[in-house]
Scaffold this active site. Sequence first.
Site, PDB file in Angstrom:
ATOM      1  N   SER A 148       0.782  -1.301  -0.023  1.00 11.40           N
ATOM      2  CA  SER A 148      -0.032  -0.079   0.024  1.00 11.40           C
ATOM      3  C   SER A 148       0.991   1.423  -0.056  1.00 11.40           C
ATOM      4  O   SER A 148       2.108   0.868   0.256  1.00 11.40           O
ATOM      5  CB  SER A 148      -0.876  -0.188   1.272  1.00 11.40           C
ATOM      6  OG  SER A 148      -1.635   1.257   1.439  1.00 11.40           O
ATOM      7  N   TYR A 161      -2.170  -1.402  10.448  1.00 10.42           N
ATOM      8  CA  TYR A 161      -2.101  -1.437   8.943  1.00 10.42           C
ATOM      9  C   TYR A 161      -0.700  -1.044   8.412  1.00 10.42           C
ATOM     10  O   TYR A 161      -0.167  -1.572   7.591  1.00 10.42           O
ATOM     11  CB  TYR A 161      -3.332  -0.814   8.147  1.00 10.42           C
ATOM     12  CG  TYR A 161      -3.406  -0.902   6.779  1.00 10.42           C
ATOM     13  CD1 TYR A 161      -4.162  -1.879   6.167  1.00 10.42           C
ATOM     14  CD2 TYR A 161      -3.042   0.165   6.024  1.00 10.42           C
ATOM     15  CE1 TYR A 161      -4.265  -1.966   5.013  1.00 10.42           C
ATOM     16  CE2 TYR A 161      -3.246   0.093   4.636  1.00 10.42           C
ATOM     17  CZ  TYR A 161      -4.089  -1.173   3.952  1.00 10.42           C
ATOM     18  OH  TYR A 161      -4.347  -0.934   2.744  1.00 10.42           O
TER      19      TYR A 161
END
Length: 266
Positions: A148, A161
């Site tokens: 990401s 995350y």
Amino acid sequence: MPKGQEILKGKVAVVTGSTSGIGLGIARALAAEGADIMLNGFGDPAEIEAIRADLAGEFGGRVAYNGADLSKPAETKGLIEAATNELGRVDVLVNNAGIQFVAPVEEFPDDKWELVVAINLSACFYAIKAALPQMKSRNWGRIVNIASAHGLTASRDKAAYVSAKHGLVGLTKVVALETAETGVTCNAICPGWVLTPLVQKQIDALAAREGLSNAEAGRKLLSERQPSKQFVTPEQLGQLAVFMCSDGAAELRGAAVNMDGGWCAQ
Ligand code: NAD
């Protein structure tokens, strides 16, 4: 989607978390290139069967499904075994399954931390560990980890995350080094915002918090981070994954390629 040049004819690809969003976009792009596909992920059994049958019908390859829960190491290993048993081999592994949870560090629930790290990072390790021996034995393999922009930068309230995605970029580099003298490559894709169920939840939360419409909240989310103010699409990410699987990418090793509307250029 039109058929590609079938550069993956005869190859088998496992795409984790491919019942939705980015994973499904990547599975479609690999199927369009002739790969047989092992789908994985959660969802309504009838909808998953429709996705499976659709992919097989549209591109003519074999498409199987395995519902392994990737928060469990034994099931992750089982996914690679099932793909090998049912489709004969694993040549391409796309570690895509992921979840998000948002809270400040001191309020972040322990079990959510464990779960995000288990699915977004540890499952990638277990799947790579299980698939690598057969890739090395044939001296060809492609491992594509979906990290990401949060694997390269941080945002508040996303401790688990951001940690897991930074970890995944690190894991990508280690595996790339350990396979550098082989025909196996390992790279990461770092998407910016993509309009999938994972992001829709964050748009819904923003809309509720600030009294915005869905469209306004989507625009606000983009404008905070993504200079293009456009969502990246699963189809675009699928094409990047296809490139990483091509002969042209044989010396792309340990890269973290951001496709993020300019997010990481800031
Ligand atoms: P999504 O919610 O649409 O899809 C996630 C997929 O993972 C689904 O198929 C789901 O069933 C599966 N999954 C979730 N938990 C699982 C588990 N325990 N075992 C097996 N499968 C499981 O999300 P998405 O946006 O398509 O995200 C895909 C990946 O892309 C994730 O790793 C995510 O972190 C990453 N990503 C997304 C964005 C974005 O903006 N959407 C941006 C950067 C990175």
